[in-house]
Design a protein around this motif. Structure first.
Motif, PDB file in Angstrom:
ATOM      1  N   ILE B  79      16.222 -22.185  13.116  1.00  0.00           N
ATOM      2  CA  ILE B  79      14.877 -22.325  13.666  1.00  0.00           C
ATOM      3  C   ILE B  79      13.947 -23.017  12.681  1.00  0.00           C
ATOM      4  O   ILE B  79      13.220 -23.954  13.017  1.00  0.00           O
ATOM      5  N   THR B  82      14.710 -26.740  12.234  1.00  0.00           N
ATOM      6  CA  THR B  82      14.264 -27.490  13.415  1.00  0.00           C
ATOM      7  C   THR B  82      12.747 -27.641  13.423  1.00  0.00           C
ATOM      8  O   THR B  82      12.218 -28.724  13.672  1.00  0.00           O
ATOM      9  N   GLN B  85      11.430 -30.147  10.931  1.00  0.00           N
ATOM     10  CA  GLN B  85      11.693 -31.504  11.433  1.00  0.00           C
ATOM     11  C   GLN B  85      10.669 -31.895  12.490  1.00  0.00           C
ATOM     12  O   GLN B  85      10.104 -32.983  12.477  1.00  0.00           O
ATOM     13  N   LEU B  86      10.441 -30.948  13.391  1.00  0.00           N
ATOM     14  CA  LEU B  86       9.534 -31.212  14.507  1.00  0.00           C
ATOM     15  C   LEU B  86       8.116 -31.450  13.999  1.00  0.00           C
ATOM     16  O   LEU B  86       7.434 -32.389  14.399  1.00  0.00           O
ATOM     17  N   MET B  89       7.811 -34.862  12.403  1.00  0.00           N
ATOM     18  CA  MET B  89       7.701 -35.932  13.404  1.00  0.00           C
ATOM     19  C   MET B  89       6.315 -35.961  14.015  1.00  0.00           C
ATOM     20  O   MET B  89       5.705 -37.010  14.173  1.00  0.00           O
ATOM     21  N   PHE B  90       5.840 -34.747  14.354  1.00  0.00           N
ATOM     22  CA  PHE B  90       4.549 -34.643  15.031  1.00  0.00           C
ATOM     23  C   PHE B  90       3.427 -35.172  14.142  1.00  0.00           C
ATOM     24  O   PHE B  90       2.582 -35.956  14.568  1.00  0.00           O
TER      25      PHE B  90
END
Lengths: 276, 192
Positions: B79, B82, B85-86, B89-90
């Protein structure tokens, strides 16, 4: 099969797949469009990150070139081959950037100029320039000879000769490090195609210059009159050559009474005297 | 126990860096300048808050019902990785300025054991969703406080005359030790 094996596989595997898909989806959705030419241009640049172009480094310049904020000849260090490579990537065949070199606008060495006092201390121009009278030299515009530019030069192109910084044009890459460090703002970048230089930075009037230095520009305007194409201008008792106009006829250098206008680093004063 | 006590407890009394010794890597690595320390701290606050919420949901609705609590480490790491990473990107998309300011510290948070530490602590303390998030934010605020104070001290130490043997990390570690002793003073703040 035993549920104690299946549940972990399904739950963790499922989470993995779910997160993977989510990231993949997010990767597409949040994709920041980066021009693929940026890394190519970046590779073509020297990668020294010297900042000579005025940008934060080679990465910043590459981005600026691709975005059209900088010319493909913006890198002063890379030379013609770099320009050619970037031109290929960008699909441009701009004129090759003219090679430049640093030039120290002073030639009043130890034997030619007078001093207000003896300076015995740390050899650093930035410190010496803070002293009373702007340094030990009578001429407040001249080279202090502390060698700060020579130390700043990453390419070992500046040598201190007779108390004056001299630039080796062959080694100089025109990165501009010395230009930035000189506290007297004595160093400027000039095109290598021209051989004629005014080796003085003094804006004092002729009388003051005469008393301070034997080889300074006295602002007599003989060069201005001698130039057939008005490429030399005297402003504030200091001759300035417009390198875009100058054809290298040496008329100014031959007339100069103090020999401050030099061709290939040599004064033509004596030769003129001989031929006259 | 109310929320305020949980928050203060996580931020000061059980400060993650200085009394539980979690997240030491970024604490020592990213504390040379106050500016970057603040950036790192803010990124950690954000990631920990998100991670606490996500791990709590996964723990309560997947791990417990299926009786596979023993897999919590793997699940939490999954979790957190991830999420980081998210978030990266955001932020890259929505605020390139912030992205540049945070730089490499953003992906580094993945390896910050404080993030996993909070998630595990929430689980063992059997906090519910709200308490988990508050505890997480508290811990992250404590981390930020510690790293910013530490960076401030290190910036000043730079100008001091330190014996050669103590220059660099030895001095930083001594400083961290003294800070930990100082933070021990908070232990009387909440009677357990």
């Amino acid at each position: 099969m035993d549920m104690s094996i299946i549940y972990p596989i399904i739950s963790l595997g499922g989470m993995g797949i779910l997160f993977g898909l989510g990231l993949g989806f997010a990767g597409v959705k949040f994709k920041v469009p980066q021009d693929e030419r940026v890394p190519l241009v970046r590779d073509a640049l020297p990668g020294a990150n010297c900042g000579g172009c005025g940008f934060a480094g080679c990465d910043a310049l590459a981005t600026a070139i691709v975005e059209g904020n900088a010319s493909i000849t913006a890198c002063p260090v890379g030379g013609a081959s770099t320009v050619e490579k970037i031109g290929e990537i960008m699909g441009l065949t701009a004129e090759t950037g003219e090679r430049q070199a640093a030039f120290v606008k002073c030639n009043g060495g130890l034997c030619n100029s007078s001093y207000q006092y003896d300076y015995k201390g740390l050899e650093d121009c930035r410190l010496m320039a803070q002293l009373a009278g702007g340094g030990s030299k009578s001429c407040t515009y001249g080279c202090l000879g502390g060698g700060t530019c020579a130390k700043a030069c990453p390419f070992d192109a500046i040598k201190m000769i007779d108390g004056i910084a001299k630039v080796d044009q062959e080694k100089c890459t025109a990165c501009g490090m010395c230009v930035a460090t000189c506290p007297k703002s004595l160093i400027e970048l000039v095109p290598c195609s021209s051989d004629v230089r005014v080796a003085c930075n003094s804006r004092d009037n002729g009388k003051v210059v005469r008393s301070n230095c034997q080889v300074g520009c006295i602002g007599c305007k003989l060069c201005e009159k001698a130039c057939p194409i008005e490429a030399v201008k005297v402003e504030g008792f200091l001759a300035k050559i417009d390198y875009e106009k100058c054809t290298g006829c040496n008329a100014c250098a031959l007339k100069c009474p103090t020999g401050v206008i030099k061709v290939k680093g040599e004064s033509l004063k004596k030769e003129a005297a001989k031929s006259a | 126990m109310n929320l305020a006590v949980v928050f203060v407890g996580a931020a000061l009394v059980n400060n993650f860096v200085l009394s539980q010794f979690l997240g030491i890597c970024p604490f020592l690595g990213v504390s040379k300048k106050v500016e970057t320390a603040i950036g790192m701290g803010l990124a950690v606050i954000f990631v920990i808050a998100m991670a606490c919420a996500a791990t709590n949901v996964v723990y309560n609705f997947i791990l417990v019902p299926l009786d596979i609590i023993y897999l919590y480490n793997i699940a939490f790491i999954l979790i957190i990785a991830t999420l980081v990473q998210l978030v990266e990107m955001f932020i890259k998309k929505s605020s390139p300025t912030l992205y540049q300011a945070l730089g490499v510290y953003l992906p580094l948070i993945t390896t910050n054991c404080a993030v996993l530490g909070v998630a595990v602590l929430n689980m063992t303390s059997e906090y519910n969703f709200i308490y988990s998030v508050v505890n997480g934010v508290g811990a992250a605020v404590g981390f930020t406080l510690a790293i910013v104070l530490f960076a401030g001290i290190r910036e000043r130490i730079e100008y001091n005359n330190i014996p050669k043997a103590f220059q660099g990390f030895p001095m930083a570690l001594l400083t961290a030790g003294l800070m930990a002793i100082a933070f021990l003073g908070f232990s009387g703040l909440i009677s357990q």
